[in-house]
Write an enzyme that holds these catalytic residues in place. Structure first.
Site, mmCIF file in Angstrom:
data_model
loop_
_atom_site.group_PDB
_atom_site.id
_atom_site.type_symbol
_atom_site.label_atom_id
_atom_site.label_comp_id
_atom_site.label_asym_id
_atom_site.label_seq_id
_atom_site.Cartn_x
_atom_site.Cartn_y
_atom_site.Cartn_z
ATOM 1 N N ASP A 1 32.216 51.770 32.293
ATOM 2 C CA ASP A 1 31.045 51.668 33.279
ATOM 3 C C ASP A 1 31.469 52.214 34.494
ATOM 4 O O ASP A 1 30.935 52.448 35.520
ATOM 5 C CB ASP A 1 30.646 50.623 33.588
ATOM 6 C CG ASP A 1 31.728 49.471 33.866
ATOM 7 O OD1 ASP A 1 31.558 48.012 34.055
ATOM 8 O OD2 ASP A 1 32.913 49.846 34.072
ATOM 9 N N GLU B 1 47.457 45.186 35.307
ATOM 10 C CA GLU B 1 48.180 46.626 35.435
ATOM 11 C C GLU B 1 49.569 46.547 35.711
ATOM 12 O O GLU B 1 50.342 47.165 35.229
ATOM 13 C CB GLU B 1 47.391 47.367 36.709
ATOM 14 C CG GLU B 1 45.979 47.584 36.456
ATOM 15 C CD GLU B 1 45.032 46.250 36.885
ATOM 16 O OE1 GLU B 1 45.401 45.330 37.209
ATOM 17 O OE2 GLU B 1 43.949 46.328 36.589
#
Lengths: 394, 330
Positions: A199, A286
């Site tokens: 997205d 991350e």
């Protein structure tokens, strides 16, 4: 006494051989002898390898063109040069009404990027025909994978996105595993790995910035962390010294998934580096991968020393399918999503009424569905509308 | 004794051989990454490759795609307004348009002047474009906190696009005028999603063509219902009694029709949902509609909407006077 000597002799004989054998085992499949270095047509070797890579993903009609030729208006395959590093784009995806739209426009963007390999990983038990068909018609070089996240790890769709259970982790890990299994750490296979959510919005410049990554590169990302953009802090030596974020800048790597790319060889050389699945605090996903791969000083700042925004963390609104009703108003044979077809069979769901209520007020006065007749026009009771909404599942 | 001696030498030999083998294997480990030798020449290689990449990109831009002039042109009118996600929306929209041959993008900003952001963006996009602007009068504009269904949006901007087309149609002659005879006009909002197939469907429109639109009207998709190749009614869950209960993204008009009916404009004061009807009823009746997308059975465009990004922390920083660099364009 002779027994001890024999035993000692045996150990001393066996030891080097076991070491040798383990070494062989570790580097199984790779030649111990170096590939002759005068063969600087390691490029041709790279092409062969990448071609082999593409064989499973290309259909019979496609081929890697040297010159882009147009058979019909849209038959042009993306450009490919034997010399450029390949961009391996890993995108996790899951079924929902906007899935096909998101993947369509992402594919339209990726088609402009030469030397791109799209690894699309579905969060499903089987590969869905919707995605399979989309990929076949896209003309991209792709690999279609799937792995289903177990329900205990899944994010509740109705709750506000809970960062504690990062979505897409298993899918990204599967893609990493695929890369490690299918591209051995041979010489000359240059490439970069990037995690692209379906997205977000990517500019074409971004892909060219990340293509020349030696170890890991970073850049600013818009609309994350409640800011216009988050970016790494660059010191006077042009190295990353910190993170310009408000949300927990003390994280080892305070960066969004869309804000970094890693060299393929680095990924292959550290086969234990994966995204941590459980016990990851919000915003640390991350870091869970990057801390096994690089240190802060290894990071290469891109996008004009991290002063340009080339990627936006956009999010698409969930479409309100209030008029579909329990039985489904629209024709199920028309392909829209897999999700809605499955959902129709569910009898209840727990949508939060807050988001639907204002729109519902508007729809209420004009709703053609028979259930609206139960309510007096223009005076919907909040409680009733909640009950009504709970029957209109998305 | 002999046996022992022999065994000893054998053992020693064996041990030495295996030791050498081990050392040899260890040496191979060290040699695995021979890229260090190439480190210096790698930078040269990179600049070489960058040059090749540029050549490749040039090739893509000037490929036969743009040279394909024998297909009808599509004029796409996109109203846009300044907000955080504007650049992102326009960027990904341009990526779709770049694949479509003979597309002329008319971007109309809702602003008193053309903004730097959009001007720079359009000139770098690689598309054929026209940059216009028209400010919506205050009474018609949505205020902060208004739900987005309260007033129709983009009417003035679309009308400005139509005005420009009519002006262009009246000033052009010869071959260009002939090309305009077959051209098509489409109204594309900057947050929707378009498949490439859609543009090929709409390209050959005689009057007004229609097709299904996904994720609109509170449904999976809205569509015209086709019987015997003609549109007989509209399948929609929201006010199907409108003259044209169709979304802006669900129809295209031939330029010829636009140029001959100079009074056909969008009515900015129209009721919610009647904006499309206010325009189409001047041009065509339901009988004349041309169904596309496999007789309106395929969804080729989706009415996606982008969330407003949360700026809580940005606002907090601004209060402290430490907001993000405004020179960085987002």
């Amino acid at each position: 006494m002779p027994k001890r000597k024999d035993v000692l002799a045996l150990i001393l004989i066996v030891l080097p051989w076991t070491l040798l054998i383990t070494l062989w085992h570790q580097r199984a499949g790779n030649p111990l002898l170096p590939i002759p270095r005068d063969n600087r047509t390691g490029t041709s070797k790279a092409h062969q390898r990448s071609f082999r890579l593409q064989k499973p993903c290309l259909s019979e009609n496609k081929h890697i063109p040297e010159v882009t030729r147009m058979k019909s208006i849209h038959s042009r395959s993306p450009a490919w040069s034997n010399a450029l590093p390949t961009l391996h784009i890993i995108t996790p995806t899951y079924s929902r009404p906007v899935q096909k739209a998101e993947l369509t426009r992402l594919a339209n963007t990726l088609l402009h990027v030469p030397n791109l390999h799209w690894l699309l990983v579905e969060d499903s038990a089987q590969k869905t025909p919707l995605v399979s068909r989309l990929l076949e018609n896209s003309r991209l070089n792709y690999t279609h994978l799937n792995v289903e996240t177990p329900p205990n790890l899944k994010v509740q769709r109705t709750k506000f996105r809970n960062a504690r259970i990062p979505r897409g982790t298993m899918q990204r890990n599967l893609a990493l595993r695929w890369l490690r299994a299918n591209i051995g750490p041979r010489l000359g296979q240059s490439g970069v790995v990037y995690f692209a959510d379906d997205d977000n919005t990517y500019s074409l410049e971004l892909f060219e910035e990340m293509r020349w990554t030696h170890k890991a590169s970073v850049w600013p990302v818009a609309f994350v962390g409640g800011l216009r953009y988050e970016s790494p802090k660059i010191n006077s030596q042009g190295k990353v010294s910190g993170w310009r974020t408000v949300f927990d800048p003390r994280r080892p790597f305070a960066i969004d998934m869309a804000g970094f790319a890693v060299n393929l060889q680095l990924i292959l050389s550290k086969p234990q580096a994966y995204f941590k699945l459980k016990g990851v605090k919000g915003g640390y996903q991350e870091s869970s991968l990057l801390q096994d791969l690089v240190t802060l000083s290894d990071l290469e700042p891109k996008a004009d020393n991290c002063t340009k925004v080339l990627v936006w963390h956009t999010r698409t609104e969930r479409p309100l399918l209030v008029n579909e009703g329990k039985k489904g108003f629209t024709d199920g044979r028309v392909e829209q999503t897999e999700m809605v077809r499955r959902r129709r069979s569910l009898s209840g769901c727990n949508n939060s009424p807050q988001t639907l209520f204002p729109i519902f007020l508007n729809e209420m006065s004009t709703l053609q569905h028979p259930i609206s007749l139960q309510y007096r026009k223009n005076k919907p009771h909040p409680l009733f509308s909640h009950l009504l909404l709970s029957r209109y599942c998305i | 004794m002999r046996m022992r001696l022999k065994l000893k030498t054998v053992f020693v030999l064996y041990f030495m051989v295996s030791l050498f083998g081990l050392l040899y294997a260890l040496m191979q480990l060290g040699q695995r990454c021979d890229c260090r030798d190439h480190e210096q020449s790698k930078d040269q290689q990179i600049s070489q490759l960058k040059g090749e990449l540029q050549k490749l990109q040039e090739h893509i831009k000037t490929s036969e795609l743009s040279k394909k002039t024998d297909v009808p042109r599509i004029y796409v009118i996109t109203p846009t307004y300044a907000r955080l996600v504007q650049k992102a929306e326009l960027t990904r929209l341009s990526h779709t348009f770049l694949h479509v041959p003979q597309l002329h993008w008319i971007v109309v900003e809702d602003a008193p002047q053309q903004t730097q952001l959009v001007s720079d963006f359009l000139s770098a996009s690689g598309l054929t474009y026209t940059h216009l602007n028209k400010l919506t009068p205050k009474e018609r504009k949505l205020q902060e906190g208004d739900p987005n269904w309260l007033k129709p949006r983009g009417a003035e901007q679309r009308n400005e696009g139509l005005r420009w087309l009519r002006w262009m149609g009246s000033t052009v002659h010869g071959k260009e005028a002939a090309a305009l005879e077959e051209a098509v006009v489409y109204f594309a909002d900057d947050d929707n999603t378009y498949s490439l197939q859609l543009f090929e469907e709409m390209r050959y429109t005689y009057r007004v063509s229609v097709w299904p639109v996904g994720l609109v009207g509170g449904m999976k998709f809205e569509r015209p219902v086709v019987e015997d190749g003609k549109v007989v009614r509209f399948h929609t869950g929201w006010r199907p009694n409108r003259p044209f209960p169709i979304d802006m993204a669900g129809f295209a008009v031939s330029l010829r029709l636009v140029l001959t009916n100079k009074e056909a404009l969008f009515d900015g004061d129209a009721q919610m949902g009647f904006l499309e009807s206010s325009f189409l009823q001047h041009l065509v009746t339901m009988d004349d509609l041309e169904p596309k997308a496999d007789l309106c059975t395929k969804v080729l465009v989706w009415h996606t909407r982008t969330e407003k990004p949360k700026m809580k922390r940005e606002e907090a920083l601004l209060k402290q006077g430490m907001g993000s660099d405004p020179d960085v364009e987002v």
